[in-house]
Design an enzyme around this catalytic site. Sequence first.
Site, PDB file in Angstrom:
ATOM      1  NE  ARG A 152      47.739  43.123  43.900  1.00  0.00           N
ATOM      2  CZ  ARG A 152      46.736  42.477  44.493  1.00  0.00           C
ATOM      3  NH1 ARG A 152      46.615  42.465  45.786  1.00  0.00           N
ATOM      4  NH2 ARG A 152      45.849  41.820  43.770  1.00  0.00           N
TER       5      ARG A 152
ATOM      6  NE  ARG B  97      42.132  34.619  47.293  1.00  0.00           N
ATOM      7  CZ  ARG B  97      42.316  35.756  46.626  1.00  0.00           C
ATOM      8  NH1 ARG B  97      43.148  36.663  47.099  1.00  0.00           N
ATOM      9  NH2 ARG B  97      41.687  35.991  45.502  1.00  0.00           N
TER      10      ARG B  97
ATOM     11  CE  LYS C 177      42.877  44.043  41.045  1.00  0.00           C
ATOM     12  NZ  LYS C 177      43.139  42.624  41.248  1.00  0.00           N
ATOM     13  CG  ASN C 178      39.375  41.724  39.825  1.00  0.00           C
ATOM     14  OD1 ASN C 178      40.605  41.737  39.892  1.00  0.00           O
ATOM     15  ND2 ASN C 178      38.607  41.850  40.893  1.00  0.00           N
TER      16      ASN C 178
ATOM     17  CG  ASP D 170      37.166  42.307  45.320  1.00  0.00           C
ATOM     18  OD1 ASP D 170      37.717  41.660  46.229  1.00  0.00           O
ATOM     19  OD2 ASP D 170      37.413  42.120  44.111  1.00  0.00           O
TER      20      ASP D 170
ATOM     21  CB  CYS E  19      47.070  35.991  49.761  1.00  0.00           C
ATOM     22  SG  CYS E  19      45.290  36.005  49.656  1.00  0.00           S
TER      23      CYS E  19
HETATM   24  C1  UD1 Z   1      37.351  36.173  44.597  1.00  0.00           C
HETATM   25  C2  UD1 Z   1      35.989  36.834  44.462  1.00  0.00           C
HETATM   26  C3  UD1 Z   1      36.125  37.897  43.404  1.00  0.00           C
HETATM   27  C4  UD1 Z   1      37.213  38.864  43.864  1.00  0.00           C
HETATM   28  C5  UD1 Z   1      38.538  38.158  44.161  1.00  0.00           C
HETATM   29  C6  UD1 Z   1      39.573  39.068  44.822  1.00  0.00           C
HETATM   30  C7  UD1 Z   1      33.752  35.867  44.563  1.00  0.00           C
HETATM   31  C8  UD1 Z   1      32.874  34.724  44.222  1.00  0.00           C
HETATM   32  N1  UD1 Z   1      35.009  35.819  44.113  1.00  0.00           N
HETATM   33  O1  UD1 Z   1      37.722  35.624  43.332  1.00  0.00           O
HETATM   34  O2  UD1 Z   1      34.890  38.565  43.221  1.00  0.00           O
HETATM   35  O3  UD1 Z   1      37.434  39.857  42.913  1.00  0.00           O
HETATM   36  O4  UD1 Z   1      38.299  37.098  45.059  1.00  0.00           O
HETATM   37  O5  UD1 Z   1      39.131  39.515  46.042  1.00  0.00           O
HETATM   38  O6  UD1 Z   1      33.318  36.809  45.192  1.00  0.00           O
HETATM   39  N2  UD1 Z   1      37.706  28.239  46.276  1.00  0.00           N
HETATM   40  C9  UD1 Z   1      38.032  26.940  46.568  1.00  0.00           C
HETATM   41  N3  UD1 Z   1      38.794  26.260  45.649  1.00  0.00           N
HETATM   42  C10 UD1 Z   1      39.200  26.804  44.468  1.00  0.00           C
HETATM   43  C11 UD1 Z   1      38.853  28.132  44.191  1.00  0.00           C
HETATM   44  C12 UD1 Z   1      38.100  28.831  45.121  1.00  0.00           C
HETATM   45  O7  UD1 Z   1      37.695  26.416  47.614  1.00  0.00           O
HETATM   46  O8  UD1 Z   1      39.878  26.130  43.685  1.00  0.00           O
HETATM   47  C13 UD1 Z   1      36.883  29.020  47.231  1.00  0.00           C
HETATM   48  C14 UD1 Z   1      37.622  30.211  47.800  1.00  0.00           C
HETATM   49  O9  UD1 Z   1      38.410  29.910  48.905  1.00  0.00           O
HETATM   50  C15 UD1 Z   1      36.471  31.166  48.119  1.00  0.00           C
HETATM   51  C16 UD1 Z   1      35.432  30.834  47.030  1.00  0.00           C
HETATM   52  O10 UD1 Z   1      35.787  29.561  46.532  1.00  0.00           O
HETATM   53  O11 UD1 Z   1      35.919  30.875  49.374  1.00  0.00           O
HETATM   54  C17 UD1 Z   1      35.391  31.827  45.898  1.00  0.00           C
HETATM   55  O12 UD1 Z   1      36.726  31.988  45.434  1.00  0.00           O
HETATM   56  P1  UD1 Z   1      37.075  32.476  43.972  1.00  0.00           P
HETATM   57  O13 UD1 Z   1      35.891  33.136  43.370  1.00  0.00           O
HETATM   58  O14 UD1 Z   1      37.724  31.386  43.218  1.00  0.00           O
HETATM   59  O15 UD1 Z   1      38.201  33.485  44.295  1.00  0.00           O
HETATM   60  P2  UD1 Z   1      38.807  34.458  43.288  1.00  0.00           P
HETATM   61  O16 UD1 Z   1      38.778  33.962  41.910  1.00  0.00           O
HETATM   62  O17 UD1 Z   1      40.085  34.868  43.894  1.00  0.00           O
END
Ligand code: UD1
Length: 419
Positions: A396, A121, A22-23, A304, A116
Amino acid sequence: MDKIGINGGKALKGRVKISGAKNAALPIMAATLLASGKFKIHNVPDLRDVKTMAHLLRIIGAQVEFANNSLTIDTSKCNFYEAPYELVKTMRASIYVLAPLLARFLEAKVSLPGGCALGSRPVDLHLKGLEKLGAKIELEKGYIVANAKKLTGASINFDISSVGATGNILMAAVLAQGRTVIGNASHEPEITALAQFLVTMGADIEGIETGRLTVHGVNHLKPVEYTVVPDRIETGTYLMAAAITGGEVELTDTDPKILTSLVSKLRECGVLIEEGDSTLYCKAPNQIKPVSITTAPYPGFPTDLQAQWMTLMCVANGSSMITDTIFVDRFTHVAELRRLGAEIKRNKNSAVVTGTENLNGAPVMSTDLRASASLILAGLRAQGRTDVLRVYHIDRGYEKIEEKLKLLGADIWREEGGL
Ligand code: UD1
């Protein structure tokens, strides 16, 4: 609303086919917006998030057909550069259309995702990175409004390794003029898959699979045919389902190389795992040894799989500690697992779990996708009946989960009703 019923206590046995990731599929679907024409994408899991992304692409003007796990996407008539709140609030991955729309059409309007179940996030890294490439970004009435005269390569060093921000900046950089360097880039397998997809389209990217990506912008990308990589999170979930139930399972159509942190932790627990080229065989020990984990960016233990690991530790022979460094609030499953008799003490972003022989079935509530999976795993082990409510979360991200578990011998079914 549907719920999933489980009569627990059966050891899982047999073989199960792993679906496409999915991801990886979601950002790849968004990336089709970077070129005009007809794409074919295979091994796409039939999931609610995939349908939501297909819906979003149709709103943007693409023609999308989905049959037998293959997508045909024609992006030649895209003319509406917006991702509305109604869709973004149901699927955060909608944010992935921001960069492709901006890179190809020089404008995009995407609803801010907001909070969420995993916490606040933010998307600040996505926005700062796009600004560095020359975009003008404003926040208006809950929307990110982005414009550019042109995008120009830049050096971007992320403070935090972010999957989403790396994906978005990569998709903008491939059509930006000149060279972009992304430092502290995420190199999760799903980002590697996106980068490989972009290279197939004609992008020039160096450093794939590392934390430093160098992109030389090109003027034009072309539509392609592509096959999505296997889902490492689904793979990990079924490995743990086998271990939790005292079972013996073979997973096919997967990739053992992208799950090494989980596999080595499972071996520490006493689980027997044999790796083939695209298969994983797993046999549970008589007793699961307690093993602590801390989530981390790839190749560390994936956030995850944190909730599912917690269920495994709930039936281990002793105490272990689980720490989530990616999402510090990702613990809504704790209270639900306790309803089944689990012994868990939470402190900030850690939880100490003491294994018990006595998980007992009860109604529990899904709160997010991976938490739902952890509750289903607990239900498979618990004595008696467990009802997992609000299963739309599981739809999902897990393709045909109750059918696959049934094939492995679980007494599991879906029924209408429940909260
Ligand atoms: C994250 C997970 C991904 C998982 C998805 C859904 C990691 C590194 N990423 O991806 O494996 O599939 O959640 O569960 O394990 N952050 C900021 N600012 C930003 C973007 C991110 O501060 O603009 C922080 C987030 O709050 C978090 C970290 O960076 O603490 C990693 O987030 P990110 O990898 O961007 O989240 P997803 O892409 O949702």
